[in-house]
Design an enzyme around this catalytic site. Structure first.
Site, PDB file in Angstrom:
ATOM      1  N   GLY A 147      45.688  37.832  32.565  1.00 13.84           N
ATOM      2  CA  GLY A 147      45.270  38.430  33.788  1.00 13.84           C
ATOM      3  C   GLY A 147      46.000  39.610  34.553  1.00 13.84           C
ATOM      4  O   GLY A 147      46.020  40.738  34.205  1.00 13.84           O
ATOM      5  N   CYS A 148      46.844  38.990  35.641  1.00 16.61           N
ATOM      6  CA  CYS A 148      47.624  39.798  36.373  1.00 16.61           C
ATOM      7  C   CYS A 148      48.787  40.638  35.508  1.00 16.61           C
ATOM      8  O   CYS A 148      49.043  41.738  35.884  1.00 16.61           O
ATOM      9  CB  CYS A 148      47.942  39.332  37.547  1.00 16.61           C
ATOM     10  SG  CYS A 148      46.724  38.693  38.755  1.00 16.61           S
ATOM     11  N   VAL A 149      49.232  39.831  34.457  1.00 18.48           N
ATOM     12  CA  VAL A 149      50.463  40.602  33.849  1.00 18.48           C
ATOM     13  C   VAL A 149      49.968  41.673  33.016  1.00 18.48           C
ATOM     14  O   VAL A 149      50.301  42.742  32.917  1.00 18.48           O
ATOM     15  CB  VAL A 149      51.070  39.544  32.886  1.00 18.48           C
ATOM     16  CG1 VAL A 149      52.007  40.223  32.051  1.00 18.48           C
ATOM     17  CG2 VAL A 149      51.847  38.673  33.828  1.00 18.48           C
TER      18      VAL A 149
END
Length: 204
Positions: A147-149
């Protein structure tokens, strides 16, 4: 990378001359038992991120953190909070304090970027902060890998920074999702590196 298109992927970006460390969403919602995004085994990624923090701080490289914060009523969450209803845990004033960064903590002077979407760059001042600091290489740790990585590493590349995703310093809801996304990131958007290489480079 094997397969008919192997030669088309997996080039190396290399290290620049001015790295920064970005710790993504290492908040209680992911790291603590009972959190809305509880990870099955966050300990190794937390420990690896601690080693990165020590190296970056000792060498005087910039350290930046992200957290997710929504205004009351979630109006600034757009469609993302509809797609992932559990993001309500990050609403301002929500019970549980799940959005609090921990167990590792920022030190005074380290920038904490608050965001509403997956990428640490989208709708934030991160790119300007990095440019002003002369950063050309962004070492990425945190959660979640898929996701955010992933979104932040892709946007780092889009903004002209060399993303270095540290394999041992990231985690996801399953090991399979973690590994699959690392393979794809390394093929197209970032250099996926081991902890030892990242620590050595940050110590310079």
């Amino acid at each position: 990378m094997s397969g008919p298109h192997g030669s088309a992927f997996s080039g190396r970006l290399g290290w620049g001359t001015r790295p920064a460390l970005l710790v993504i969403d290492l908040v209680r919602a992911y790291t603590e038992v009972g959190g809305p995004f509880e990870l099955p085994a966050p300990g190794p990624a937390i420990e690896a991120t601690g080693a990165l923090l020590e190296a970056a701080r000792t060498a005087g490289h910039p350290v930046l953190w992200t957290s997710v914060v929504y205004s009351r009523g979630l109006a600034d969450g757009g469609l993302f909070v509809r797609k992932v209803p559990a993001l309500k845990a990050f609403e301002e004033g929500a019970e549980g304090g799940w959005g609090e960064i921990g167990p590792l903590k920022p030190e005074p002077g380290e920038v904490v970027v608050t965001k509403q979407y997956a990428s640490a760059f989208f709708g934030t001042s991160l790119a300007s902060t990095l440019v002003t600091s002369g950063v050309d290489t962004l070492v990425v740790a945190g959660v979640s890998t898929s996701g955010c990585v992933r979104a932040s590493a892709m946007d780092a590349l889009n903004h002209g920074f060399r993303p270095k995703v540290v394999r041992q310093a990231c985690a996801d809801r399953t090991q399979a999702v973690h590994e699959t996304n690392l393979v794809d990131l390394d093929a197209k958007y970032a250099d996926v590196v081991d902890l030892a290489e990242a620590v050595e480079s940050l110590r310079k």
